[in-house]
Design a protein around this motif. Structure first.
Motif: not given
Length: 205
Positions: A30-56
């Motif tokens: 359903g819609r709510k599941t899809g939205i939460i999935t997108g947020i999970g993906i975005a949080v993963g991207d945010l962590i990748h961003t921080v990792a890239a900034v830190l050089g990891l």
């Protein structure tokens, strides 16, 4: 920043794992599941961003072993989810109510899938610096702003996908006696397995 936003929009229009994951989860839960999935993906991207900034993320670029470990962990997790989805559906075909995934499960799965994709880490490491400017603003701040902009755009995009997909998914899978409904678990499981196999064959460069 305008150039960055335009490039990101073009990237979003090219179907990738995040798009397929959001669509499949929305159709299944359903819609709510899809939205939460997108947020999970975005949080993963945010962590990748921080990792890239830190050089990891550079570790994944320079270490073939680290890249392979992360790659196979991600592929194994995707294939596991695919097999689980197929088997669960085959055991529950006679139920009359569509099983809704919990938001916690959807978020966790999307987050892990995004984190365990080494190509995503390398993407942020290579992509974000191209838009850094020599304007007096610290590079770290610029990278974080670019990363946050990407994350916010990603949430908006996946939310739009969830809204567009939800009505279609509900119509297709609402009737548990329909042929498509009986194949729902197999279809979603196949998507997961396909993404897992795609990850297996990814190269470091």
């Amino acid at each position: 920043m305008l150039s960055f936003i335009l490039v990101v929009i073009v990237l979003f229009l090219i179907p990738g794992p995040a798009v397929l994951l959001t669509i499949s989860q929305t159709a299944q839960g359903g819609r709510k599941t899809g939205i939460i999935t997108g947020i999970g993906i975005a949080v993963g991207d945010l962590i990748h961003t921080v990792a890239a900034v830190l050089g990891l993320s550079a570790i994944l670029m320079t270490s073939a072993l680290a890249f392979e470990i992360v790659k196979y962990l991600g592929a194994s997790y995707l294939i596991f989810l695919g097999i689980k989805s197929i088997l669960e559906k085959s055991k529950k075909q006679e139920q009359t109510a569509l099983k809704k995934r919990s938001t916690v499960t959807s978020f966790r799965q999307a987050l892990l899938i995004e984190l365990l994709n080494p190509k995503t880490a390398l993407f942020f490491l290579a992509f974000l610096p191209q838009f850094v400017q020599n304007n007096g603003t610290p590079v770290v701040i610029q990278l974080l702003i670019l990363g946050l902009t990407f994350v916010l755009m990603s949430i908006l995009y996946t939310t739009l996908l969830a809204f567009l997909t939800s009505s279609i998914g509900e119509r297709i899978f609402a009737n548990k006696n329909g042929k498509l409904a009986r194949w729902q678990g197999k279809v979603m499981g196949s998507i997961y397995i396909g993404l897992g196999l795609q990850l297996v064959f990814q190269n470091q460069k």
